[in-house]
Motif scaffolding. Structure first.
Motif, PDB file in Angstrom:
ATOM      1  N   SER A 110       0.849  -1.201   0.000  1.00  0.00           N
ATOM      2  CA  SER A 110       0.000   0.000   0.000  1.00  0.00           C
ATOM      3  C   SER A 110       0.880   1.244   0.000  1.00  0.00           C
ATOM      4  N   PHE A 111       0.405   2.283  -0.684  1.00  0.00           N
ATOM      5  CA  PHE A 111       1.132   3.550  -0.787  1.00  0.00           C
ATOM      6  C   PHE A 111       0.170   4.688  -0.480  1.00  0.00           C
ATOM      7  N   GLU A 112       0.688   5.721   0.155  1.00  0.00           N
ATOM      8  CA  GLU A 112      -0.104   6.888   0.513  1.00  0.00           C
ATOM      9  C   GLU A 112       0.445   8.122  -0.183  1.00  0.00           C
ATOM     10  N   GLY A 113      -0.450   9.062  -0.484  1.00  0.00           N
ATOM     11  CA  GLY A 113      -0.076  10.333  -1.096  1.00  0.00           C
ATOM     12  C   GLY A 113      -1.131  11.370  -0.841  1.00  0.00           C
ATOM     13  N   ASN A 114      -0.860  12.601  -1.288  1.00  0.00           N
ATOM     14  CA  ASN A 114      -1.854  13.674  -1.108  1.00  0.00           C
ATOM     15  C   ASN A 114      -3.134  13.402  -1.888  1.00  0.00           C
ATOM     16  N   THR A 120      -0.239   6.762  -6.590  1.00  0.00           N
ATOM     17  CA  THR A 120       0.040   5.883  -7.726  1.00  0.00           C
ATOM     18  C   THR A 120       1.457   6.086  -8.243  1.00  0.00           C
ATOM     19  N   ASN A 121       1.912   7.335  -8.296  1.00  0.00           N
ATOM     20  CA  ASN A 121       3.275   7.610  -8.752  1.00  0.00           C
ATOM     21  C   ASN A 121       4.316   6.978  -7.822  1.00  0.00           C
ATOM     22  N   LYS A 122       4.045   6.979  -6.525  1.00  0.00           N
ATOM     23  CA  LYS A 122       4.957   6.324  -5.592  1.00  0.00           C
ATOM     24  C   LYS A 122       5.043   4.829  -5.868  1.00  0.00           C
ATOM     25  N   VAL A 138      -7.664   1.540  -5.640  1.00  0.00           N
ATOM     26  CA  VAL A 138      -7.814   2.694  -4.766  1.00  0.00           C
ATOM     27  C   VAL A 138      -8.513   2.271  -3.477  1.00  0.00           C
ATOM     28  N   ILE A 139      -7.834   2.533  -2.369  1.00  0.00           N
ATOM     29  CA  ILE A 139      -8.414   2.206  -1.065  1.00  0.00           C
ATOM     30  C   ILE A 139      -9.166   3.409  -0.500  1.00  0.00           C
ATOM     31  N   SER A 140      -8.549   4.575  -0.572  1.00  0.00           N
ATOM     32  CA  SER A 140      -9.216   5.804  -0.106  1.00  0.00           C
ATOM     33  C   SER A 140      -8.708   6.981  -0.927  1.00  0.00           C
ATOM     34  N   GLU A 141      -9.580   7.946  -1.174  1.00  0.00           N
ATOM     35  CA  GLU A 141      -9.226   9.134  -1.937  1.00  0.00           C
ATOM     36  C   GLU A 141      -9.117  10.329  -0.996  1.00  0.00           C
ATOM     37  N   GLU A 150      -4.874   6.617  -0.431  1.00  0.00           N
ATOM     38  CA  GLU A 150      -4.139   5.353  -0.266  1.00  0.00           C
ATOM     39  C   GLU A 150      -4.541   4.403  -1.386  1.00  0.00           C
ATOM     40  N   VAL A 151      -3.540   3.803  -2.003  1.00  0.00           N
ATOM     41  CA  VAL A 151      -3.799   2.825  -3.054  1.00  0.00           C
ATOM     42  C   VAL A 151      -3.036   1.546  -2.725  1.00  0.00           C
TER      43      VAL A 151
END
Length: 389
Positions: A110-114, A120-122, A138-141, A150-151
């Motif tokens: 799992s990866f998190e971003g703004n 996704t880029n991470k 996609v887990i959460s937007e 979080e994806v």
């Protein structure tokens, strides 16, 4: 009254052919209902009835067989390197469609971003920018402020490297070496060191403790002072001395484990011999002129063999753990040699990114330790007369 007279009349007039004389057998009262068993037969029977101990024994036999034949079950050598196939996840034929087993040949993280695009880029950067071989869920937007997106990314390295028809049953390490081959090779090395150390402890400890306890007096005092000196030396100091004098390897580790490892066995054997040497059967053997060596080997040792076997069964897992500990801190085997300790050390360095490099050897050494301890408990119960029924 008339009925009683009729019954007595009928009994007195019974024909004699209905009666047979009873033959008295003097041995009937002393006849043994079942065949008697020896101590060893009782011990074997108690051990076989111990289901956990039997399952542990079967498991250990399977592990020993796999340590012999496992490295040859595929075409990869334990030291065959190929950077193209480095850090490949575990993938087993027939089990690759069962994702929860972890043998489907994919990386999942799992990866998190703004926002979703940032997360996704991470994921794409983490998995070598092979975007077409990454499944994004996609887990959460996030809203770009306080909440982050979080994806979940699933990477298919076998497809990315065009190795769809290739299987590494337990994955590969950073140099592309097959983990299945190296794990069973390492298990073989760890077991060889453990059995060698336990065997030397058995030979030296039993002989030393038997002589010390049997002869007693000044001989016992001198021999026990030697044991106290050796027992006071820390094991790590001995290991460091061995690595200075000898090159790190199976021989140096075995010698280091043996130098101080036999003292425990010697003390146990000495205590048992002290209890038995004044028994009647030993005194009778001395009276008949039996040599001391024969008394120790033929009369005393068989009577303490149970405690010797039990102590040996607990010595083996201790030796395996100590070898793994030494290899883990860098005082054991030197790469590319493989043991369970070196494999755990390598996996620990990549735990966050490639946890399978640590999980598989850690599970195997845990199973071996638990199985040996359960089997040792089974032997202890088997040699305890109170447990026999």
């Amino acid at each position: 009254m008339a009925q009683d007279q009729n019954n007595q009349y009928n009994e007195n007039n019974l024909p004699k052919e209905l009666f047979e004389p009873l033959e008295k057998n003097e041995d009937t009262s002393e006849k043994i209902a079942r065949e008697s068993r020896t101590f060893w037969q009782d011990a074997r029977r108690t051990l076989f009835k111990n289901i956990p101990a039997m399952l542990s024994l079967i498991l250990l036999i399977v592990i020993i067989i796999m340590s012999i034949f496992g490295p040859g079950m595929n075409q990869y050598g334990y030291n065959d390197q190929d950077l193209i196939r480095s850090k490949m996840p575990a993938r087993a034929p027939g089990l690759e469609n069962i994702s929860w087993l972890g043998l489907d040949g994919t990386f999942e993280r799992s990866f998190e971003g703004n926002d979703v695009e940032g997360a996704t880029n991470k994921a794409i950067q983490r998995f070598n920018n092979d975007e077409e071989f990454i499944d994004i869920e996609v887990i959460s937007e996030g809203d770009g402020t306080n909440n982050s997106a979080e994806v979940k990314a699933i990477y298919h390295p076998y497809e990315a490297k065009e190795m769809e028809d290739t299987y590494f049953w337990l994955g590969t390490d950073e140099l592309g070496r097959d983990q299945w081959t190296r794990i069973w090779k390492g298990t073989r090395v760890s077991l060889i060191i453990a059995f060698l150390a336990a065997g030397l402890d058995l030979l030296i400890g039993v002989g030393y403790g038997g002589i010390s306890g049997y002869f007693g007096g000044r001989i016992d005092d001198v021999m026990q002072r030697i044991i106290e000196i050796l027992a006071g030396i820390p094991n790590l100091v001995v290991i460091l001395l061995m690595t200075v004098v000898l090159q790190p390897g199976i021989i140096s580790i075995t010698i280091a484990l043996t130098i101080t490892g036999w003292t425990g066995m010697a003390r146990i054997v000495r205590g048992e011999v002290l209890k038995l040497k004044n028994q009647e059967f030993v005194l009778a053997a001395r009276t008949l002129g039996t040599p001391d060596r024969r008394i120790i080997m033929k009369h005393l040792m068989p009577n303490i063999s149970g405690i010797i076997i039990i102590n040996t069964m607990f010595t083996i897992p201790n030796a395996i753990f100590f070898e793994a500990f030494l290899s883990f801190i860098g005082l054991g085997l030197v790469p590319p040699e493989a043991s369970l300790g070196t494999l755990i050390n390598t996996g620990f360095e990549s735990l966050r990114l490639y946890p399978y490099l640590l999980i598989f050897p850690a599970i195997l050494i845990s199973v071996i330790m638990i199985a040996f301890n359960i089997l040792g408990d089974g032997f202890r119960d088997a040699f305890d007369p109170k447990m026999h029924k």
